[in-house]
Design a protein around this motif. Structure first.
Motif, PDB file in Angstrom:
ATOM      1  N   SER A   9       0.525  -8.791  -3.600  1.00  0.00           N
ATOM      2  CA  SER A   9      -0.527  -7.654  -3.229  1.00  0.00           C
ATOM      3  C   SER A   9      -0.979  -7.120  -1.615  1.00  0.00           C
ATOM      4  O   SER A   9      -0.775  -6.222  -1.131  1.00  0.00           O
ATOM      5  CB  SER A   9      -2.059  -8.749  -3.935  1.00  0.00           C
ATOM      6  OG  SER A   9      -1.752  -9.631  -2.579  1.00  0.00           O
ATOM      7  N   LEU A  12       2.217  -4.891  -1.612  1.00  0.00           N
ATOM      8  CA  LEU A  12       1.253  -3.396  -2.338  1.00  0.00           C
ATOM      9  C   LEU A  12       0.227  -3.131  -0.376  1.00  0.00           C
ATOM     10  O   LEU A  12      -0.436  -2.164  -0.384  1.00  0.00           O
ATOM     11  CB  LEU A  12       0.514  -3.811  -2.868  1.00  0.00           C
ATOM     12  CG  LEU A  12       1.555  -4.016  -4.293  1.00  0.00           C
ATOM     13  CD1 LEU A  12       1.098  -3.944  -5.937  1.00  0.00           C
ATOM     14  CD2 LEU A  12       3.002  -2.408  -4.305  1.00  0.00           C
ATOM     15  N   ASP A  15       2.253  -1.555   2.166  1.00  0.00           N
ATOM     16  CA  ASP A  15       3.251  -0.562   1.881  1.00  0.00           C
ATOM     17  C   ASP A  15       2.516   0.344   0.878  1.00  0.00           C
ATOM     18  O   ASP A  15       2.790   1.525   1.298  1.00  0.00           O
ATOM     19  CB  ASP A  15       4.544  -1.314   1.053  1.00  0.00           C
ATOM     20  CG  ASP A  15       5.617  -2.156   1.848  1.00  0.00           C
ATOM     21  OD1 ASP A  15       5.139  -2.141   3.090  1.00  0.00           O
ATOM     22  OD2 ASP A  15       5.788  -2.189   0.856  1.00  0.00           O
ATOM     23  N   ARG A  16       1.918   0.269  -0.008  1.00  0.00           N
ATOM     24  CA  ARG A  16       1.366   1.555  -0.346  1.00  0.00           C
ATOM     25  C   ARG A  16      -0.032   1.652   0.325  1.00  0.00           C
ATOM     26  O   ARG A  16      -0.382   2.607   0.686  1.00  0.00           O
ATOM     27  CB  ARG A  16       1.590   0.894  -2.158  1.00  0.00           C
ATOM     28  CG  ARG A  16       2.989   1.422  -2.047  1.00  0.00           C
ATOM     29  CD  ARG A  16       3.226   1.660  -3.448  1.00  0.00           C
ATOM     30  NE  ARG A  16       4.803   1.440  -3.398  1.00  0.00           N
ATOM     31  CZ  ARG A  16       4.978   1.228  -4.867  1.00  0.00           C
ATOM     32  NH1 ARG A  16       4.699   1.336  -6.090  1.00  0.00           N
ATOM     33  NH2 ARG A  16       7.068   1.111  -4.528  1.00  0.00           N
ATOM     34  N   SER A  17      -1.235   1.248  -0.917  1.00  0.00           N
ATOM     35  CA  SER A  17      -2.199   0.858  -0.518  1.00  0.00           C
ATOM     36  C   SER A  17      -3.242  -0.338  -0.680  1.00  0.00           C
ATOM     37  O   SER A  17      -3.091  -1.035  -0.975  1.00  0.00           O
ATOM     38  CB  SER A  17      -3.029   2.037  -1.556  1.00  0.00           C
ATOM     39  OG  SER A  17      -4.293   2.168  -1.948  1.00  0.00           O
ATOM     40  N   VAL A  20      -4.413  -1.166  -4.584  1.00  0.00           N
ATOM     41  CA  VAL A  20      -3.557  -1.465  -5.676  1.00  0.00           C
ATOM     42  C   VAL A  20      -3.733  -2.500  -4.924  1.00  0.00           C
ATOM     43  O   VAL A  20      -2.955  -3.631  -6.354  1.00  0.00           O
ATOM     44  CB  VAL A  20      -2.561  -0.484  -5.421  1.00  0.00           C
ATOM     45  CG1 VAL A  20      -1.784  -1.091  -5.908  1.00  0.00           C
ATOM     46  CG2 VAL A  20      -2.729   1.233  -5.906  1.00  0.00           C
ATOM     47  N   GLY A  21      -3.232  -3.180  -3.893  1.00  0.00           N
ATOM     48  CA  GLY A  21      -3.111  -5.241  -3.531  1.00  0.00           C
ATOM     49  C   GLY A  21      -4.167  -5.387  -3.814  1.00  0.00           C
ATOM     50  O   GLY A  21      -4.084  -6.276  -4.624  1.00  0.00           O
TER      51      GLY A  21
END
Length: 138
Positions: A9, A12, A15-17, A20-21
């Motif tokens: 998490s 995530l 790096d991403r969102s 989402v994490g």
């Protein structure tokens, strides 16, 4: 399980969102709680459980961590689970031997010893009723 969830998490989240994490952390946290042996009452040895059961007539439940049928039984018993003696067959070789003696050589759990009889993977509702009957008034 929880450690893996935290690491994944965090990656995530960065790096991403963040959403989402957080979702991954919640999922891994729920799995960690569901699979944790900590949700079971304090395990005892087979010898101790047999001696105590002989005195008060309570059930002995042989189980092992990660067993989905054991988790199902534990979750459906609710508070009644504390009225039985729990023997972790992975920690107690005598407990594993007791289960093998009942199941013909397999370590099939949950196996319940109650009143001189043994039951492999019993119906949780039936066992709940049995535990309520054998509960000694304190």
């Amino acid at each position: 399980m929880l450690g893996c969830g935290v690491l994944l998490s965090a990656v995530l989240f960065v790096d991403r969102s963040p959403v989402v994490g957080v979702a991954v952390l919640v999922i891994f946290g729920a799995l960690a709680v569901r699979l944790s042996p900590l949700i079971f009452p304090r395990p005892t040895t087979a010898a101790e459980a047999q001696a105590l059961s002989a005195n008060d007539g309570r059930a002995i439940i042989y189980w092992r961590p990660g067993c989905r049928y054991c988790l199902r039984l534990r979750s459906r018993l609710g508070r009644e689970a504390r009225r039985a003696y729990w023997v972790d067959i992975w920690r107690d070789p005598a407990g594993a031997a007791a289960v093998r003696a009942v199941t013909g050589g397999d370590e099939t759990v949950p196996t319940v010893a109650l009143g001189g009889e043994s039951f492999v993977n019993p119906d949780p509702e039936w066992l709940r009723q049995q535990l309520a009957r054998t509960a000694s008034p304190s």
